[in-house]
Design a protein around this motif. Structure first.
Motif, PDB file in Angstrom:
ATOM      1  N   MET A 272      10.733   6.505   4.998  1.00 19.26           N
ATOM      2  CA  MET A 272      10.308   6.070   3.738  1.00 19.26           C
ATOM      3  C   MET A 272      10.305   7.225   2.577  1.00 19.26           C
ATOM      4  O   MET A 272      10.604   7.401   1.640  1.00 19.26           O
ATOM      5  CB  MET A 272       9.025   5.510   3.826  1.00 19.26           C
TER       6      MET A 272
ATOM      7  N   ILE B 126       3.698   0.235  -5.200  1.00 19.84           N
ATOM      8  CA  ILE B 126       3.670  -0.960  -4.105  1.00 19.84           C
ATOM      9  C   ILE B 126       2.817  -1.984  -4.720  1.00 19.84           C
ATOM     10  O   ILE B 126       1.516  -1.632  -5.186  1.00 19.84           O
ATOM     11  CB  ILE B 126       2.988  -0.624  -2.835  1.00 19.84           C
ATOM     12  N   PRO B 127       3.254  -3.042  -4.861  1.00 22.40           N
ATOM     13  CA  PRO B 127       2.637  -4.189  -5.971  1.00 22.40           C
ATOM     14  C   PRO B 127       1.443  -4.879  -5.166  1.00 22.40           C
ATOM     15  O   PRO B 127       1.599  -5.201  -4.008  1.00 22.40           O
ATOM     16  CB  PRO B 127       3.516  -5.269  -5.933  1.00 22.40           C
TER      17      PRO B 127
ATOM     18  N   ILE C  82      -3.839  -1.392   4.501  1.00 22.97           N
ATOM     19  CA  ILE C  82      -2.678  -0.762   3.519  1.00 22.97           C
ATOM     20  C   ILE C  82      -1.423  -0.458   3.914  1.00 22.97           C
ATOM     21  O   ILE C  82      -0.217  -0.813   3.405  1.00 22.97           O
ATOM     22  CB  ILE C  82      -3.453   0.162   2.510  1.00 22.97           C
TER      23      ILE C  82
ATOM     24  N   TYR D  95       0.631  -3.076   5.211  1.00 22.67           N
ATOM     25  CA  TYR D  95       1.076  -4.145   4.227  1.00 22.67           C
ATOM     26  C   TYR D  95       2.220  -3.532   3.341  1.00 22.67           C
ATOM     27  O   TYR D  95       3.148  -3.831   2.874  1.00 22.67           O
ATOM     28  CB  TYR D  95      -0.092  -4.307   3.213  1.00 22.67           C
ATOM     29  N   ALA D  96       2.120  -2.176   3.316  1.00 21.63           N
ATOM     30  CA  ALA D  96       2.958  -1.457   2.468  1.00 21.63           C
ATOM     31  C   ALA D  96       4.627  -1.258   3.135  1.00 21.63           C
ATOM     32  O   ALA D  96       5.408  -1.051   2.431  1.00 21.63           O
ATOM     33  CB  ALA D  96       2.760   0.085   2.447  1.00 21.63           C
TER      34      ALA D  96
ATOM     35  N   PHE E 286      -0.786   4.441  -3.337  1.00 28.46           N
ATOM     36  CA  PHE E 286      -0.045   3.064  -2.996  1.00 28.46           C
ATOM     37  C   PHE E 286       0.577   2.538  -4.397  1.00 28.46           C
ATOM     38  O   PHE E 286       1.645   2.132  -4.480  1.00 28.46           O
ATOM     39  CB  PHE E 286      -0.599   2.334  -2.184  1.00 28.46           C
TER      40      PHE E 286
ATOM     41  N   LEU F 230      12.466   7.900  -0.586  1.00 22.32           N
ATOM     42  CA  LEU F 230      11.603   8.037  -1.872  1.00 22.32           C
ATOM     43  C   LEU F 230      12.019   9.522  -2.561  1.00 22.32           C
ATOM     44  O   LEU F 230      12.018   9.333  -3.685  1.00 22.32           O
ATOM     45  CB  LEU F 230      10.032   8.092  -1.813  1.00 22.32           C
TER      46      LEU F 230
ATOM     47  N   LEU G 123       3.179   4.870   6.553  1.00 20.31           N
ATOM     48  CA  LEU G 123       4.237   5.397   5.608  1.00 20.31           C
ATOM     49  C   LEU G 123       5.114   6.355   6.544  1.00 20.31           C
ATOM     50  O   LEU G 123       4.710   7.216   7.064  1.00 20.31           O
ATOM     51  CB  LEU G 123       3.937   6.276   4.379  1.00 20.31           C
TER      52      LEU G 123
ATOM     53  N   ASN H  32       5.469  -5.067   2.115  1.00 18.71           N
ATOM     54  CA  ASN H  32       4.813  -5.701   1.103  1.00 18.71           C
ATOM     55  C   ASN H  32       4.337  -6.905   1.443  1.00 18.71           C
ATOM     56  O   ASN H  32       4.525  -8.119   0.696  1.00 18.71           O
ATOM     57  CB  ASN H  32       5.581  -5.769  -0.424  1.00 18.71           C
TER      58      ASN H  32
ATOM     59  N   PHE I 162       3.795   5.021  -5.047  1.00 22.07           N
ATOM     60  CA  PHE I 162       4.914   4.495  -4.337  1.00 22.07           C
ATOM     61  C   PHE I 162       5.136   3.038  -4.945  1.00 22.07           C
ATOM     62  O   PHE I 162       5.996   2.345  -4.455  1.00 22.07           O
ATOM     63  CB  PHE I 162       4.210   4.336  -2.702  1.00 22.07           C
TER      64      PHE I 162
END
Lengths: 497, 167
Positions: A36, B157-158, A398, A401-402, B151, A40, A32, A405, B155
């Motif tokens: 980001m 996130i899917p 994770i 991926y974040a 997450f 946000l 992150l 996505n 956030f």
């Protein structure tokens, strides 16, 4: 004065504090980014006054950049890209049981570096921005090469291996759609590769997963004990004593960070690497860099927060964002009806003064918020290495991926993790590869545009004054050591001094 | 033999040659009759530099091999160094579990869903690294909840719901 005092209102300072805690939280999680965190926070500011909104944005930026250094030091995973350079000596200090000291130094250097960056922003924003505007493709090309040559210097021991790692990174950066012609390069029909290799999963893999593989390769030995066997605290006095002895390292790194930050497209990550490389090159203890030396912590951490002040220079004066964070903030400015550009100082003088004041306050608050952040995140180190390693794998996956996505990025992370692990086995440094991936597009784009302008003639790359300065700096980066040794021998001095 | 340098140099050279061969098929970039640096230009330039470094590494590797033969003592020291960094059987098993686990994670969570998949994956990792099952289950539960809260809920996130279970 009235513009300064308007900042000291609860409806400005309270949102700022909340945003700063949010920044510590986001920045400390690998994958992150600070960008980001800002992205946000922006939707929350829609219904606020411009000053309160700015307070949140400024607060979240400074703390998230600092917080990225916490996992970089504790776990060898940079929380944000700008923390990549902080891994080198910060984590080595942590391995020696001096992680708390490294983070305390980091905290104060981030705050001081950030303050220096803001002060430079206030005093010399206009001349620096003018210099940055003189940068054309030729200068940006050399700036990129300068960054790469720094990475070769950064490499522990072997410059050639460091250079090969950097060039491999540059080669990796050519994967994806070619910007000029739109032709897909080295994608082999894979849609995921069309967008290129995302450098954050690559960085997480090279630093994080490779570290896990290194830790577990000896089976159970060492896995049952706490990750770092030290009493976690924040030794403020010890850190301050060191900082008092190293004012020039901080000031020099902060100036470098601010200058690099002021160059559109460069940003805090490149600023930190260049500051680290410069410090290593000019230090008397250059051979000790990478082994857990305090100068190696001070230089990048002062520079990355100072770079934030730098990024505001072109953003405010010319409306050109210095990095992705200021790009988002400029969008927010327009949302509030503020037009960045040379006239901003006249038309929105109160906002500019407010921004400067907020940035100073944010760096002072950073010490308190950062202190709590270090305490909170350091709890993880009380756990056994076996648990921490499993958590690192999970967060790395994770976090990768974040970013967009994409499950593909998990595989990218794994691949780079294995490469990083194998590189360590054959003594090839991994940091230059990351810098190569980051700087590759900038170098290629500016080289090709420059050559297109001149019809293939390289002369202008060497004859423009700023370019020439860069060429000299690059030459000195590679040949400075041997030349100084030669001079030492000729004049009979002790080269080890 | 000083394999490290020779293998690294050979891989660098081979990789660069492959890059050059692939990039030969890239289209040229011609504007108003003038040929400009196209998509193949930069990868080829970088590859040439890498080939030079690769050859250098191979030469260094070969030269060191001869040197080591002469300096037997130094060779023994190196061997000792290599022996220290050797991977144990259990270590190799750990590494295999991590790599295979990451590779299988995506199809696995697509099947059982992210939440359950993450919990199981975390438990397997921890037990592989020597954590007792009960402890591993507790820590995996905590980690799963934290990740979902950060997450998925914060956030947005899917993550995959899974084919078998959906919760």
């Amino acid at each position: 004065m009235e513009n300064v005092l308007q900042v000291f209102q609860p409806d400005v300072l309270f949102p700022m504090l909340i945003a700063m805690f949010f920044g510590i939280f986001v920045g400390g999680i690998p994958g992150l980014t600070a960008t980001m965190a800002v992205a946000l926070i922006i939707p929350i500011t829609y219904y606020m006054s411009p000053l309160a909104a700015l307070a949140m944005v400024v607060g979240v930026t400074f703390t998230s950049i600092f917080a990225g250094d916490i996992p970089a030091t504790n776990l060898r995973i940079p929380g944000t890209p700008s923390s990549g350079a902080a891994v080198l000596d910060g984590h080595e200090m942590a391995k020696k049981g001096k992680g708390s000291l490294a983070l305390s130094l980091d905290l104060f250097c981030s705050a001081i570096g950030g303050l220096i960056g803001v002060l430079i922003l206030i005093t010399v924003s206009s001349p620096l921005a003018k210099l940055a505007l003189q940068f054309t493709n030729y200068e940006y090309f050399w700036l990129g090469i300068f960054g790469l040559s720094m990475s070769a210097v950064l490499s522990s021991g072997n410059v050639i291996k460091g250079l090969s790692s950097a060039l491999l990174g540059v080669l990796i950066s050519t994967i994806g759609i070619d910007i000029t012609t739109g032709y897909p390069r080295f994608t082999f029909g894979n849609i995921e590769l069309m967008g290129g290799i995302e450098f954050i999963p690559a960085m997480i893999g090279l630093f994080g997963i490779s570290e896990v593989l290194k830790n577990i390769e000896r089976g159970s030995s060492g896995l049952g004990v706490p990750t770092i066997k030290e009493k976690m605290g924040v030794p403020i006095l010890e850190a301050l004593k060191i900082i008092i002895k190293k004012p020039f390292v901080i000031i020099k790194s902060a100036i470098i960070g601010t200058f690099i930050g002021a160059l559109p497209g460069a940003g805090a990550d490149i600023g930190a690497w260049v500051a680290y490389g410069t410090e290593k090159k000019t230090s008397k203890k250059s051979k000790e860099f990478g082994t857990g030396i305090v100068d190696g912590v001070i230089a990048p951490t002062s520079a990355n927060n100072a770079a934030l002040g730098g990024t505001w220079i072109p953003a405010l004066v010319f409306g050109i964002p210095g990095d992705s964070i200021t790009a988002i903030v400029l969008g927010a400015f327009l949302m509030f009806g503020i037009q960045p550009g040379p006239l901003i100082f006249e038309q929105s003088g109160d906002i500019v003064t407010g921004l400067f004041t907020l940035a100073i306050i944010a760096n002072i608050f950073l010490i308190f918020v950062g202190y709590l952040g270090i305490r909170a995140y350091s709890q993880i180190l009380k756990m056994n290495t076996s648990i921490v390693m499993a958590i690192v794998v999970i967060f790395s996956m994770i976090g990768s991926y974040a970013i967009r996505n994409s499950f593909f990025d998990i595989y990218v992370m794994l691949l780079f993790g294995v490469v990083g692990y194998l590189f360590e086995k054959i003594n090839v440094p991994t940091p230059p590869m990351i810098l190569g991936i980051i700087l590759g597009p900038m170098i290629e784009d500016n080289l090709r545009v420059g050559l297109t302008k001149t019809g293939g003639d390289m002369t202008l790359f060497f004859t423009r004054p700023i370019s020439l300065v860069f060429v000299i700096l690059i030459t000195l980066t590679f040949l400075g050591g041997p030349i100084s040794k030669l001079i030492g021998k000729i004049f009979g001095g002790d080269e080890n001094k | 033999m000083n394999y490290k340098n020779i293998v690294y140099g050979s891989i660098l050279s081979l990789l660069s040659i492959i890059v050059i061969l692939i990039s030969l098929e890239f289209p040229s970039y011609v504007v108003r009759g003038q040929e400009l640096p196209g998509p193949s230009f930069f990868p080829q330039v970088i590859s040439i530099f890498l080939i030079v470094i690769g050859i250098y590494e191979i030469i260094v590797g070969i030269l060191r091999t001869f040197k080591l033969k002469k300096l037997n003592e130094e060779g023994l020291k190196k061997e000792e160094e290599v022996r220290k960094t050797v991977v144990t059987k259990k270590g190799l098993f750990n590494i295999t579990v991590v790599i295979a686990g990451i590779i299988l994670f995506v199809p696995f969570i697509n099947l059982v869903g992210f939440k359950l998949g993450l919990f199981i994956f975390s438990t397997i990792l921890m037990t592989t690294f020597g954590v007792r099952l009960l402890r591993a289950l507790i820590y995996s539960g905590i980690v799963t909840v934290i990740i979902i809260l950060i997450f998925e809920y914060l956030f947005k996130i899917p993550f995959p719901e899974g084919i078998l279970f959906s919760f």
